[in-house]
Each structure stands twice: as structure tokens, then as C-alpha cells.
Design a protein around this motif. Structure first.
Motif, mmCIF file in Angstrom:
data_model
loop_
_atom_site.group_PDB
_atom_site.id
_atom_site.type_symbol
_atom_site.label_atom_id
_atom_site.label_comp_id
_atom_site.label_asym_id
_atom_site.label_seq_id
_atom_site.Cartn_x
_atom_site.Cartn_y
_atom_site.Cartn_z
ATOM 1 N N ILE A 60 -8.998 -25.085 24.269
ATOM 2 C CA ILE A 60 -8.032 -25.724 25.377
ATOM 3 C C ILE A 60 -6.733 -24.966 25.297
ATOM 4 N N VAL A 61 -6.478 -24.629 23.953
ATOM 5 C CA VAL A 61 -5.040 -23.901 23.835
ATOM 6 C C VAL A 61 -5.402 -22.667 23.374
ATOM 7 N N GLU A 62 -4.586 -21.687 23.671
ATOM 8 C CA GLU A 62 -4.318 -20.254 23.094
ATOM 9 C C GLU A 62 -3.248 -20.021 22.302
ATOM 10 N N CYS A 63 -3.244 -19.142 21.260
ATOM 11 C CA CYS A 63 -2.117 -18.755 20.612
ATOM 12 C C CYS A 63 -1.744 -17.409 20.527
ATOM 13 N N ARG A 64 -0.426 -17.021 20.741
ATOM 14 C CA ARG A 64 -0.099 -15.507 20.635
ATOM 15 C C ARG A 64 0.911 -15.333 19.686
ATOM 16 N N LYS A 65 0.700 -14.467 18.769
ATOM 17 C CA LYS A 65 1.699 -14.104 17.551
ATOM 18 C C LYS A 65 2.582 -13.048 18.090
ATOM 19 N N GLU A 66 3.918 -13.146 17.625
ATOM 20 C CA GLU A 66 4.939 -12.347 17.980
ATOM 21 C C GLU A 66 5.799 -12.183 16.696
ATOM 22 N N GLY A 67 5.644 -11.429 15.791
ATOM 23 C CA GLY A 67 6.203 -11.475 14.565
ATOM 24 C C GLY A 67 5.818 -12.633 13.860
ATOM 25 N N LEU A 68 7.088 -13.474 13.400
ATOM 26 C CA LEU A 68 6.633 -14.641 12.758
ATOM 27 C C LEU A 68 6.335 -15.881 13.586
ATOM 28 N N TRP A 69 6.506 -15.591 15.005
ATOM 29 C CA TRP A 69 6.614 -16.901 16.069
ATOM 30 C C TRP A 69 5.144 -16.795 16.588
ATOM 31 N N SER A 70 4.845 -18.035 16.630
ATOM 32 C CA SER A 70 3.567 -18.654 17.386
ATOM 33 C C SER A 70 3.811 -19.021 18.798
ATOM 34 N N TYR A 71 3.362 -18.622 19.857
ATOM 35 C CA TYR A 71 3.546 -19.043 21.112
ATOM 36 C C TYR A 71 2.131 -19.684 21.483
ATOM 37 N N TYR A 72 2.176 -20.728 22.094
ATOM 38 C CA TYR A 72 1.189 -21.372 22.604
ATOM 39 C C TYR A 72 0.986 -21.715 24.171
ATOM 40 N N SER A 73 -0.119 -21.747 24.658
ATOM 41 C CA SER A 73 -0.389 -21.911 26.196
ATOM 42 C C SER A 73 -1.715 -22.334 26.436
ATOM 43 N N LEU A 74 -1.918 -23.259 27.559
ATOM 44 C CA LEU A 74 -3.176 -23.589 28.011
ATOM 45 C C LEU A 74 -4.003 -22.533 28.351
ATOM 46 N N ASN A 75 -5.332 -22.903 27.977
ATOM 47 C CA ASN A 75 -6.319 -21.716 28.330
ATOM 48 C C ASN A 75 -6.822 -22.399 29.806
ATOM 49 N N ILE A 76 -6.225 -22.037 30.804
ATOM 50 C CA ILE A 76 -6.449 -22.650 32.114
ATOM 51 C C ILE A 76 -7.765 -22.585 32.462
#
Length: 106
Positions: A60-76
């Protein structure tokens, strides 16, 4: 649409937690960093990580890593599949599990 009860149950179980529902609501506004999501809760980062893992495990949720940070979004796409699953579950359709309604005891 053939209903996949196991997959549907896994997602519904994941969403049966108020904190996870709130995370979904937060992410409905768009992609967010974990630290920004955490500001909306009174729990620790490891607890947020657990909730995010549960939501990601049911896609339901996807994760994208950018360096040390994790960015989350809905899997529409999968959110829409969940909506269709629920609609088909509660709607009388030609694919109803009880095909011959004359034999149905309801």
C-alpha cells in the motif's frame, strides 16, 4: 475481477490500526519524508519504521531512499485495487460467490 481474499485480508489487517490509517491519510497529500510523518505522532522512529514496514509489506506504501532519508508515498495502483476489492466484496455482481441465488439460503 476475481477476489483474492488472502491478499485483501492482509491489507485490511494492516489498515486495522488507527496509526496506520492516519499514515495513509497523511500520505494522501503526497510523498513525505519519515521525519515529517513522525511529527504527527507521539511515538518513536522505530515504531514508525514498524508501521511503515507493515504498510510496505502489503504494497500500500512505497519507499524511496535518498541518502540517509526515506521518502514514503502511497502505491496508488494498489490502493485502487483495494477499493475495487471492497466494492466487489459488498456488491451483488455476476461474479457473486453464490452464483445460483435460487439455492442460496440467505
Amino acid at each position: 475481477m476475481k477476489l483474492n481474499y488472502d491478499e485483501g485480508a492482509k491489507i485490511i489487517k494492516a489498515l486495522a490500526d488507527p496509526n496506520r490509517l492516519k499514515i495513509i491519510d497523511i500520505l494522501s497529500c503526497g510523498e513525505m519524508c519519515a521525519c515529517d510523518i513522525l511529527e504527527h505522532f507521539d511515538f518513536t522512529q522505530p515504531t514508525l519504521s514498524h508501521h511503515m514496514k507493515v504498510l510496505m509489506d502489503c504494497n500500500i506504501v512505497e519507499c524511496r531512499k535518498e541518502g540517509l532519508w526515506s521518502y514514503y508515498s502511497l502505491n496508488i495502483s494498489n490502493c485502487n485495487k483495494l477499493i475495487l476489492f471492497l466494492m466487489n466484496l459488498i456488491t451483488d455482481t455476476d461474479e457473486c460467490i453464490c452464483k445460483d441465488k435460487s439455492k442460496c439460503k440467505c
